[in-house]
Design an enzyme around this catalytic site. Structure first.
Site, PDB file in Angstrom:
ATOM      1  N   ASP A   1       0.894  -1.240   0.061  1.00 63.77           N
ATOM      2  CA  ASP A   1       0.098  -0.079  -0.093  1.00 63.77           C
ATOM      3  C   ASP A   1       0.854   1.244   0.040  1.00 63.77           C
ATOM      4  O   ASP A   1       2.058   1.243   0.189  1.00 63.77           O
ATOM      5  CB  ASP A   1      -0.918   0.152   1.450  1.00 63.77           C
ATOM      6  CG  ASP A   1      -0.111  -0.388   2.547  1.00 63.77           C
ATOM      7  OD1 ASP A   1       0.756   0.393   2.847  1.00 63.77           O
ATOM      8  OD2 ASP A   1      -0.629  -1.090   3.418  1.00 63.77           O
TER       9      ASP A   1
ATOM     10  N   ASP B   1       1.504   5.112   1.405  1.00 67.21           N
ATOM     11  CA  ASP B   1       1.426   6.083   2.424  1.00 67.21           C
ATOM     12  C   ASP B   1       1.908   7.674   2.040  1.00 67.21           C
ATOM     13  O   ASP B   1       3.112   7.553   1.400  1.00 67.21           O
ATOM     14  CB  ASP B   1       2.156   5.688   3.764  1.00 67.21           C
ATOM     15  CG  ASP B   1       1.508   4.410   4.325  1.00 67.21           C
ATOM     16  OD1 ASP B   1       0.239   4.456   4.670  1.00 67.21           O
ATOM     17  OD2 ASP B   1       1.898   3.440   4.318  1.00 67.21           O
TER      18      ASP B   1
ATOM     19  N   ASP C   1       9.407   4.758  13.147  1.00 68.66           N
ATOM     20  CA  ASP C   1       9.868   3.795  13.860  1.00 68.66           C
ATOM     21  C   ASP C   1      11.275   3.212  13.661  1.00 68.66           C
ATOM     22  O   ASP C   1      12.152   3.089  14.268  1.00 68.66           O
ATOM     23  CB  ASP C   1       8.902   2.459  13.803  1.00 68.66           C
ATOM     24  CG  ASP C   1       8.484   2.052  12.721  1.00 68.66           C
ATOM     25  OD1 ASP C   1       8.899   2.564  11.474  1.00 68.66           O
ATOM     26  OD2 ASP C   1       7.354   1.144  12.443  1.00 68.66           O
TER      27      ASP C   1
HETATM   28  P1  ATP Z   1       3.736  -2.248   5.416  1.00 72.23           P
HETATM   29  O1  ATP Z   1       4.542  -2.839   4.223  1.00 72.23           O
HETATM   30  O2  ATP Z   1       3.300  -3.337   6.170  1.00 72.23           O
HETATM   31  O3  ATP Z   1       2.512  -1.446   5.035  1.00 72.23           O
HETATM   32  P2  ATP Z   1       4.827  -0.019   6.471  1.00 72.23           P
HETATM   33  O4  ATP Z   1       6.202   0.565   6.902  1.00 72.23           O
HETATM   34  O5  ATP Z   1       4.392   0.908   5.408  1.00 72.23           O
HETATM   35  O6  ATP Z   1       4.770  -1.524   6.140  1.00 72.23           O
HETATM   36  P3  ATP Z   1       2.549   1.090   7.786  1.00 72.23           P
HETATM   37  O7  ATP Z   1       1.936   0.401   8.925  1.00 72.23           O
HETATM   38  O8  ATP Z   1       1.967   1.243   6.519  1.00 72.23           O
HETATM   39  O9  ATP Z   1       3.862   0.279   7.598  1.00 72.23           O
HETATM   40  O10 ATP Z   1       2.891   2.413   8.319  1.00 72.23           O
HETATM   41  C1  ATP Z   1       3.732   3.465   7.275  1.00 72.23           C
HETATM   42  C2  ATP Z   1       4.878   4.193   7.973  1.00 72.23           C
HETATM   43  O11 ATP Z   1       4.484   5.103   9.286  1.00 72.23           O
HETATM   44  C3  ATP Z   1       5.861   3.327   8.532  1.00 72.23           C
HETATM   45  O12 ATP Z   1       6.666   3.034   7.600  1.00 72.23           O
HETATM   46  C4  ATP Z   1       6.652   4.226   9.617  1.00 72.23           C
HETATM   47  O13 ATP Z   1       7.368   5.026   9.206  1.00 72.23           O
HETATM   48  C5  ATP Z   1       5.344   4.860  10.183  1.00 72.23           C
HETATM   49  N1  ATP Z   1       4.749   4.085  11.324  1.00 72.23           N
HETATM   50  C6  ATP Z   1       3.852   3.111  11.328  1.00 72.23           C
HETATM   51  N2  ATP Z   1       3.540   2.614  12.369  1.00 72.23           N
HETATM   52  C7  ATP Z   1       4.540   3.284  13.290  1.00 72.23           C
HETATM   53  C8  ATP Z   1       4.558   3.200  14.648  1.00 72.23           C
HETATM   54  N3  ATP Z   1       3.756   2.441  15.375  1.00 72.23           N
HETATM   55  N4  ATP Z   1       5.643   3.846  15.160  1.00 72.23           N
HETATM   56  C9  ATP Z   1       6.184   4.710  14.279  1.00 72.23           C
HETATM   57  N5  ATP Z   1       6.233   4.815  13.158  1.00 72.23           N
HETATM   58  C10 ATP Z   1       5.042   4.192  12.751  1.00 72.23           C
HETATM   59 MG    MG Z   2       2.349   1.018   4.302  1.00 71.88          MG
END
Ligand code: ATP
Ligand code: MG
Length: 445
Positions: A56, A58, A132
């Protein structure tokens, strides 16, 4: 911390805005044209840099949630602790967040340091410290196509390193779910946690007990259905985190002990990973039914010893097992009903199949026909066949029912069977709108 920004030109980093989905690009463009900063961020940038297609997209901007909402026809603000905007398209949802900012020390916290409310907005060089892991903190600038890196995130991606930004222990205490995310990314990306990021988990894991069962359930679905469920469970086990998700089950997951529940659980996780890889729908009920099946069996035997009739023993055991699971995870009721159905069908399917070695009858009995028409029959047969693989049931029983139940996801699939992760996960539009958006979106960084 003084931020040092490195801007890496498109020619050097090698990914392009064209690698983003049309909808993500549309959102970025609209923000940009309205005079705001607009970046793709997080997992999508990370995955593209690794040559993988993102799950996805962001987006992060300096526009406030209300300003973002006004720019799009179908957008809504969700969340309290952490306000974000969901821009909704027909088959995709783009999450738009506003740069977090302010002094992290002033963010509203519970006693243990956990962030409970976090809506102070800021700039990109404040936002980065709230993310994170360094590999998740790269920003792709819509205006220039440049990659913005403050924390040597690109190096981490290239070298397969998973490193908490800042001081790991306090970052985990701010949001304990980050420990689960660590296990998920380590497993899914094949990255190695740095020593201090890993060591801190041992000191902080108990804080997971403070996370709401609703959020923990959502995270668990992501852990198990993220495409590397098997590896993720092993990583959770290694990090001592499993028991915070599955009360009483973690001790039964022992990869090196044939007497443990692992063979069946592994089969269920592998089957799920396989379906995710093929982009087939995955049903969390199937997964949870598999995770807790052997535990169900132990409870059931207890009731059978009390001379409770077999069907009642199964119902009582299901109540107990789901009750234990509910201490940690809020399993939605609809899902729990499906899990019960898959369980209840197991003895029925075993009983109604022709005896092993018997010739397959030309016509089906009424009982067999009724089972074929039962809701969740296909999922139940899939599960039965996994049990056959682990020698719990005779292979002929699986083969008999398989003839009448093509695997889920095949062309004959009934729409009702095709539960998508989005029916339970966070990313896409939910069928029922929740009034406030609740607290089930990602945590405040
Ligand atoms: P995925 O491939 O599972 O979507 P993702 O890294 O994009 O992995 P998301 O949950 O979509 O994870 O979150 C997008 C971004 O927001 C992360 O890459 C991170 O930078 C930030 N983020 C999400 N959750 C947290 C958290 N609990 N603490 C700090 N930063 C977070
Ligand atoms: Mg994501």
């Amino acid at each position: 911390m003084t931020p040092t920004q490195t801007r890496i030109p498109a020619e050097t980093h090698g990914i392009s805005l064209n690698d983003l989905s049309d909808n993500a690009r549309f959102v970025l463009e609209r923000l940009h044209e309205a005079g705001f900063e607009a970046y793709a961020v997080g997992g999508c940038v990370r995955d593209l840099l690794r040559g993988r297609s993102p799950k996805d997209f962001d987006v992060v901007t300096d526009a406030r949630p209300e300003q973002v909402k006004r720019l799009f026809k179908r957008a809504r603000i969700i969340g309290r602790r952490f306000k974000i905007v969901h821009v909704v398209f027909r088959d995709e949802l783009i999450e738009v967040t506003t740069f977090r900012g302010g002094d992290v020390a002033e963010v509203k916290r519970a006693d243990g340091g956990m962030i409970t409310r976090d809506n102070v907005f800021g700039t990109i060089d404040e936002d980065v410290w709230r993310r994170d892991f360094a590999c998740n903190a790269l920003y792709l600038d819509f205006a220039s196509g440049e990659l913005v890196d403050y924390v040597e995130g690109l190096t981490d991606i290239q070298s397969g390193r998973l490193r908490v930004i800042g001081e790991p222990e306090s970052r985990y205490r701010e949001d304990p779910v980050r420990m689960l995310r660590a296990a998920r990314f380590a497993a899914k990306l094949g990255f190695h946690l740095t020593d201090d990021s890993e060591r801190a988990i041992a000191h902080c894991r108990e804080t997971l007990a403070d996370i709401s069962p609703a959020r923990l359930f959502d995270e668990t679905v992501k852990l198990l259905q993220g495409g590397a469920g098997r590896q993720t469970v092993l990583e959770l086990k290694r990090l001592g985190l499993l028991e915070y998700l599955f009360d009483g089950l973690a001790t039964w997951i022992e990869p090196n002990d044939p007497a443990s529940d692992w063979d069946l659980i592994e089969a269920v996780l592998e089957a799920t990973d396989d379906r995710v890889a093929k982009d087939l729908p995955v049903n969390p009920a199937f997964l949870f039914a598999g995770l807790f099946w052997r535990m169900l069996g132990r409870h059931r035997i207890h009731w059978l010893h009390q001379r409770v009739p077999a069907d009642d023993a199964l119902v009582l055991a299901a109540d107990e097992v789901l009750g234990v699971a509910a201490r940690r995870l809020m399993i939605p009721r609809r899902l729990a009903e499906i899990i019960r159905t898959i369980w209840a069908l197991q003895p029925d399917l075993e009983r109604a199949a022709p005896a092993a070695g018997a010739k397959s009858p030309k016509t089906l009995t009424d009982e067999q026909r009724a089972l074929i028409d039962a809701p969740w029959f296909r999922a139940a047969v899939d599960f039965l066949c996994l049990r056959a693989r682990t020698h719990e049931v005779d292979a002929s029983v699986c083969e008999f029912w398989r003839k009448h139940a093509p695997e889920r996801g095949s062309e004959e699939e009934q729409p009702v069977e095709a539960l998508k992760p989005s029916d339970f996960g966070k990313k896409r539009r939910r069928r029922r709108r929740r009034r406030s958006g609740g607290n089930r979106q990602k945590a405040g960084a």
